[in-house]
Design a protein around this motif. Structure first.
Motif, PDB file in Angstrom:
ATOM      1  N   LEU A  53     -31.414  96.619  20.576  1.00 39.97           N
ATOM      2  CA  LEU A  53     -32.173  97.558  21.416  1.00 39.97           C
ATOM      3  C   LEU A  53     -33.502  96.931  21.828  1.00 39.97           C
ATOM      4  O   LEU A  53     -33.922  97.022  22.986  1.00 39.97           O
ATOM      5  N   ALA A  54     -34.165  96.265  20.876  1.00 49.20           N
ATOM      6  CA  ALA A  54     -35.462  95.647  21.187  1.00 49.20           C
ATOM      7  C   ALA A  54     -35.303  94.551  22.240  1.00 49.20           C
ATOM      8  O   ALA A  54     -36.151  94.398  23.126  1.00 49.20           O
ATOM      9  N   GLU A  55     -34.205  93.800  22.176  1.00 48.47           N
ATOM     10  CA  GLU A  55     -33.975  92.751  23.182  1.00 48.47           C
ATOM     11  C   GLU A  55     -33.681  93.344  24.555  1.00 48.47           C
ATOM     12  O   GLU A  55     -34.184  92.870  25.575  1.00 48.47           O
ATOM     13  N   THR A  56     -32.865  94.392  24.570  1.00 52.70           N
ATOM     14  CA  THR A  56     -32.610  95.073  25.846  1.00 52.70           C
ATOM     15  C   THR A  56     -33.919  95.573  26.435  1.00 52.70           C
ATOM     16  O   THR A  56     -34.188  95.434  27.635  1.00 52.70           O
ATOM     17  N   ALA A  57     -34.758  96.170  25.575  1.00 52.04           N
ATOM     18  CA  ALA A  57     -36.033  96.728  26.039  1.00 52.04           C
ATOM     19  C   ALA A  57     -36.909  95.631  26.623  1.00 52.04           C
ATOM     20  O   ALA A  57     -37.519  95.801  27.687  1.00 52.04           O
ATOM     21  N   ALA A  58     -36.969  94.482  25.949  1.00 50.18           N
ATOM     22  CA  ALA A  58     -37.838  93.396  26.417  1.00 50.18           C
ATOM     23  C   ALA A  58     -37.376  92.883  27.785  1.00 50.18           C
ATOM     24  O   ALA A  58     -38.190  92.600  28.665  1.00 50.18           O
ATOM     25  N   THR A  59     -36.060  92.792  27.984  1.00 56.32           N
ATOM     26  CA  THR A  59     -35.542  92.344  29.277  1.00 56.32           C
ATOM     27  C   THR A  59     -35.800  93.396  30.361  1.00 56.32           C
ATOM     28  O   THR A  59     -36.245  93.092  31.466  1.00 56.32           O
ATOM     29  N   LEU A  60     -35.516  94.640  30.016  1.00 54.93           N
ATOM     30  CA  LEU A  60     -35.655  95.728  30.985  1.00 54.93           C
ATOM     31  C   LEU A  60     -37.102  95.888  31.436  1.00 54.93           C
ATOM     32  O   LEU A  60     -37.379  96.139  32.614  1.00 54.93           O
ATOM     33  N   LEU A  61     -38.026  95.772  30.482  1.00 59.30           N
ATOM     34  CA  LEU A  61     -39.419  96.084  30.795  1.00 59.30           C
ATOM     35  C   LEU A  61     -40.211  94.877  31.276  1.00 59.30           C
ATOM     36  O   LEU A  61     -41.336  95.029  31.759  1.00 59.30           O
TER      37      LEU A  61
END
Ligand SMILES: *Cc1c(COP(=O)(O)O)cnc(C)c1O
Length: 446
Positions: A53-61
């Motif tokens: 989830l943290a990796e998805t968040a970093a890419t998304l944001l």
């Protein structure tokens, strides 16, 4: 990567800000809400397969942070804030029904995601030497606890929580008052909308700000809204990978923060399908989406109390995103679910499927039940916004047995709790904050 975004006020009368400035300020100086000047586009291929989830968040944001002072810190902020899972759990009753469980954080509601991200961001923005900052938070129940937990014992930060007395569950009230140290709770003799008005008035009060620097941590803060996009992106990507189809959502909604995050994720190009809003008896949004003019009104108390909102703050952002009313109405559908139906839905799912939902989640589950009854067989996820144990006084009589309390919540309930009573008037909060500032100055002089 696209050029850096500018952050504008929905009311158009404030200078453009950087993301850091927008996060630090909460509300724009003209009383509007900060929005990016456009929504960046991303596709499935931009994301790492099976990332956390943290990796998805970093890419998304990343595109939202590009060029900002916090850009280099984004992966660390995500890793620090998003330490608990937001699983997409399949329900056995239907092959394409799942629940997006957002309640595995420290205070058992989705508000932990935004509050922890905001805290991690502000800590980096402030550094060690800044003047003490007071964070005001109006809450209809869950936000206050999440913000209290996220900032508890953080040096240089005071948190003041305002909640409507008697309109939160006993366990919510306990959570709000249990922190102590740098976190204080005020039980306001009014409604959530009163709390929100008092906070807005304080934030817009330049003389007060001069005495005691104030910020907000409501869902109006971009530092909370942006991270809430992560779990929708994460769920949509996982579903897309497994099934190559769009994931449809039913989102329980009050102030529109959580649902707006989903709308933005879809507008960025990620594989989300329909988004339906489930409201309680506060029908401002259902009335608008069924064609009436937008008419904010007083909130009424319901069993899904965290959604007792008559004037959803984030509607301004939604309107900014889709300025034409017709285009906006094409984006979403909204339905009002009354208390009787909320109760029936909780009882029905416990009895027939052994699944226990909180009253907010139950509004969304009812919307899906109706879709299924009408023959819809597409992939739907009901967004589960809180753990049912937070609303034991509603849920337990309906299911006829206790709800197991998650460990973090149990630990909070062990601590003593207290809250100060306050009249629902702007001046009451103003005077209280001035007195607190005077006290802090006196303490600092000792
Ligand atoms: C805050 C909250 C909601 C509503 O979220 P909004 O972002 O205000 O629409 C729904 N359910 C629960 C449990 C909440 O705490």
């Amino acid at each position: 990567m696209s050029a850096s975004l500018h952050y504008l006020s929905t009311r158009g009368a404030s200078p453009a800000a950087t993301l850091s400035e927008a996060i630090a300020a909460g509300l724009a100086p003209d009383g509007g809400l900060y929005v990016p000047d456009h929504l960046p586009k991303l596709g499935v291929d931009d994301f790492k397969l099976d990332g956390s989830l943290a990796e998805t968040a970093a890419t998304l944001l990343a595109p939202f942070f590009a060029g900002d002072a916090l850009a280099g810190e984004l992966p660390a902020i995500c890793a620090e804030a998003l330490t608990f899972p937001t699983p997409l759990r399949a329900l056995p009753q239907h092959a394409k029904t799942s629940v997006l469980e957002l309640f595995h954080g420290p205070t058992a509601a989705f508000k932990d995601v935004g509050a922890r991200f905001l805290a991690a961001s502000l800590r980096r923005l402030r550094g060690d030497s800044a003047a003490p900052l007071t964070i005001l938070v109006a809450t209809s129940g869950d936000t206050g606890a999440a913000v209290g937990a996220a900032f508890h014992r953080q040096p240089g930060v005071e948190v003041v929580i305002l909640y409507p007395d008697g309109r939160v569950s006993p366990r919510q009230a306990h959570q709000l008052g249990c922190f102590g140290d740098n976190v204080q709770a005020l039980r306001v003799q009014g409604r959530f909308d009163d709390c929100q008005r008092m906070v807005k008035a304080a934030l817009n009060d330049a003389a007060l700000q001069a005495q005691s620097p104030l910020s907000s941590a409501n869902s109006i803060s971009l530092g909370r809204l942006l991270p809430q996009m992560s779990y929708y992106a994460h769920a949509a990507l996982a579903w897309w990978q497994a099934h190559h189809e769009l994931l449809n959502l039913v989102v329980p909604t009050g102030n529109l923060g959580n649902a707006l995050a989903a709308v933005w994720v879809r507008a960025m190009g990620l594989p989300l399908g329909q988004i339906r809003l489930a409201c309680n008896a506060n029908a401002t949004l259902p009335d608008f989406f069924s064609g009436d003019d937008y008419m904010p009104r007083e909130a009424i108390a319901t069993l899904a109390n965290a959604m007792d909102v008559g004037a959803p703050s984030n509607f301004e952002r939604l309107r900014w995103t889709f300025p034409q009313a017709d285009a906006l109405r094409e984006q979403l559908q909204a339905q009002s679910v009354d208390d009787r139906t909320i109760s029936d839905t909780i009882a029905l799912h416990a009895r027939e499927h052994g699944e226990v939902f909180c009253p907010h989640t139950a509004t969304a589950m009812h919307v899906l039940d109706q879709l299924r009854a009408a023959g819809d067989s597409s992939a739907w996820t009901v967004v589960a916004t809180a753990h049912p144990a937070k609303f034991e006084s509603v849920v337990e009589p309906l299911i006829g047995k206790p709800v197991e309390v998650p460990p973090a919540l149990a630990a909070m309930l062990q601590r003593p709790a207290s809250a100060e009573s306050m009249a629902a008037e702007n001046v009451a909060l103003r005077e209280w904050l001035l007195e607190k500032a005077a006290q802090q100055h006196a303490d600092a002089a000792l």
